[in-house]
Design an enzyme around this catalytic site. Structure first.
Site, PDB file in Angstrom:
ATOM      1  N   HIS A 240       0.809  -1.284  -0.101  1.00 32.53           N
ATOM      2  CA  HIS A 240       0.066   0.075   0.021  1.00 32.53           C
ATOM      3  C   HIS A 240       1.025   1.311   0.063  1.00 32.53           C
ATOM      4  O   HIS A 240       1.141   1.920   0.887  1.00 32.53           O
ATOM      5  CB  HIS A 240      -0.944  -0.310   1.155  1.00 32.53           C
ATOM      6  CG  HIS A 240      -2.034   0.808   1.045  1.00 32.53           C
ATOM      7  ND1 HIS A 240      -2.004   2.092   1.782  1.00 32.53           N
ATOM      8  CD2 HIS A 240      -3.121   0.824   0.535  1.00 32.53           C
ATOM      9  CE1 HIS A 240      -3.109   2.697   1.656  1.00 32.53           C
ATOM     10  NE2 HIS A 240      -3.970   2.095   1.003  1.00 32.53           N
TER      11      HIS A 240
ATOM     12  N   ASP B 108     -10.850  -3.221   2.095  1.00 35.06           N
ATOM     13  CA  ASP B 108     -10.004  -1.910   1.219  1.00 35.06           C
ATOM     14  C   ASP B 108     -10.260  -2.038  -0.244  1.00 35.06           C
ATOM     15  O   ASP B 108     -10.308  -1.120  -0.878  1.00 35.06           O
ATOM     16  CB  ASP B 108      -8.450  -2.492   1.392  1.00 35.06           C
ATOM     17  CG  ASP B 108      -7.630  -1.366   0.638  1.00 35.06           C
ATOM     18  OD1 ASP B 108      -7.633  -0.209   1.114  1.00 35.06           O
ATOM     19  OD2 ASP B 108      -6.876  -1.625  -0.346  1.00 35.06           O
TER      20      ASP B 108
END
Length: 479
Positions: A232, A393
């Site tokens: 990420h 997510d």
């Protein structure tokens, strides 16, 4: 008098059901027989045995009592309809004709339940029998459904009140019927023992809700090496996903109160946590209870004692939200366009471990539909039982896709108005994410993002997701 009234009411319900089936064009017969009596069961089914291809075994009797006070006669009465009854019905039917065998077991057998040792054992025998019957009846689909408590049937008003006090939601009849029908779908063919309802023991005692401020410490050093963080990256720097912070808030309250946390509101990002080597080694999740809610603040403390706020949210206690209406008009999985390019063209910045968007099934501003596969997460112990940061997510990723496609800009989620979990986000298998705009003007985009099963059943919903766009982000996403 109560028993007589129940018998009259039951008779009326049976007649109404038979009338409804006939009106719908089905043939139905109701046979009253003691299924623990082998001879009587065989005689009753004899006229129908050559037409029967499916068996649903839902018989059951309760005689709740602590094991120290159980009588042998009570145990036999509980065992008889579940076990002797199944044996009688199976003996009366030609096994080679059976295509479906569905057993109504209970979460009491899967988890145990106070006062139901005999009922739990009987249901666990059904689970074990189902596993062996897969081999004995190779031509049939055999499934043991471990039901949670229904808001009907065996659940009296007194028992219902106990479940409500413990924060355990009851299965509503329409939802139970939908879950039952769903077990006949092709994708459920491999199910042998499955839990439908609460995924925690019915008799677990709730810990009292905190009445004062409580703090949980989260190690950022341990988190730094996980794929959830290393994959990420924005401008080549690892950044904590907002989905992780949401999971921290839900998980901290769930573990503190001992009840499932499935509702959250007013999540906001104050200052994201960046793993660039200059940040703190840990952060603190501070819970402040008030009026049935818990305000959660995620903070860190610098070496000089300065407190830095990172995230904030409010977790709502109490029972789960009412079942959401299923989404309709959804495209079938497997169509549309490949979504792999979204991770290469500056729309998204996520590394391989977080790339769960598979296909773009519907590409319209009013409704963007993406096909997804759950991504593995190695930072989940802090999450709530129905929440996993990796799959969650994907809902935020889908919001970024909408902004890029229909606002021609890269963006980041900075707030979520509400989170509702209607089913575990941790289940394997393909699911869809649907993005619909709430507001289409202003400096940020406001979106509703819903995760649902391919049949439209809602798993989770993020409402009022605020995505802020910035031209410079596109370059950082590909950096």
């Amino acid at each position: 008098m109560g028993r007589l009234a129940a018998d009259v009411t039951g008779g009326r319900e049976i007649r109404a059901t038979l009338d409804a089936l006939r009106t719908a064009g089905s043939e139905a017969a109701y046979l009253a027989v003691d299924i623990t009596d082998q001879a009587a069961t065989t005689a009753a089914l004899a006229p129908h045995r050559d037409r029967v291809t499916g068996l649903v075994h839902g018989a059951g009797v309760l005689a709740d009592q602590l094991i120290a006070h159980k009588k042998a006669s009570e145990i036999e009465r509980v065992f008889a309809p579940k076990l002797a009854g199944l044996r009688s019905v199976l003996a009366a039917l030609p096994a080679e004709r059976l295509r479906h065998v569905v057993l109504f077991s209970s979460v009491a057998g899967f988890f145990g339940n106070q006062g139901q040792s005999d009922y739990a054992m009987a249901n666990e025998v059904l689970n074990t029998w189902a596993a062996s019957a897969r081999r004995m009846l190779p031509g049939a689909r055999v499934t043991s459904l471990n039901w949670g408590a229904w808001d009907s049937g065996m659940v009296s008003p007194q028992i219902k009140a106990v479940f409500e006090e413990r924060g355990i939601p009851l299965i509503q009849a329409p939802e139970g019927a939908r879950l039952f029908a769903g077990q006949f779908a092709p994708e459920r063919a491999a199910d042998t023992v499955t839990v439908l309802g609460p995924t925690t023991p019915l008799s677990s005692r709730e810990r009292p809700a905190p009445t004062s401020v409580a703090t949980v410490r989260r190690s950022l050093t341990e988190l730094a090496g996980t794929l959830l963080v290393t994959d990420h990256r924005i401008d080549s720097v690892p950044v904590l996903p907002a989905a992780v912070a949401i999971g921290w808030a839900l998980g901290a309250v769930e573990h503190a109160e001992g009840r499932r946390a499935v509702r959250l509101r007013d999540f906001s990002v104050h200052k994201g946590i960046v793993f660039d080597g200059t940040g703190p080694d840990e952060c603190r999740v501070v819970m402040t209870p008030a009026d049935g809610e818990v305000t959660v603040a995620v903070r860190s403390v610098t070496k000089d004692g300065t407190v830095r706020p990172h995230y904030a949210a409010t977790v709502l206690a109490g029972p789960a939200p009412a079942p959401a209406a299923p989404l309709t008009g959804l495209p079938a999985p497997g169509g549309g366009a490949d979504a792999a390019g979204l991770y290469e063209d500056g729309t998204l910045f996520h590394g391989p471990a977080l790339r769960g968007l598979r296909r773009v099934l519907a590409d319209e501003e009013a409704r963007l539909v993406l096909e997804c596969e759950p991504v593995a997460t190695d930072a989940g112990p802090a999450d709530a039982s129905w929440y996993a940061a990796g799959p969650a997510d994907l809902l935020l990723q889908a919001a970024l896709v909408w902004v890029r496609r229909f606002r021609s800009a890269a963006g980041l989620p900075l707030a979520v108005g509400g989170v509702e979990l209607h089913a575990p986000l941790t289940s394997p298998g393909t699911f869809l994410v649907v993005v619909e705009p709430v507001r289409r003007d202003g400096p940020d985009s406001r979106l509703t993002v819903t995760a649902c099963a391919p049949d439209g059943r809602v798993l989770a919903r993020f409402t009022d997701v605020s995505v802020v766009s910035a031209p410079q982000l596109a370059a950082k996403f590909t950096g």
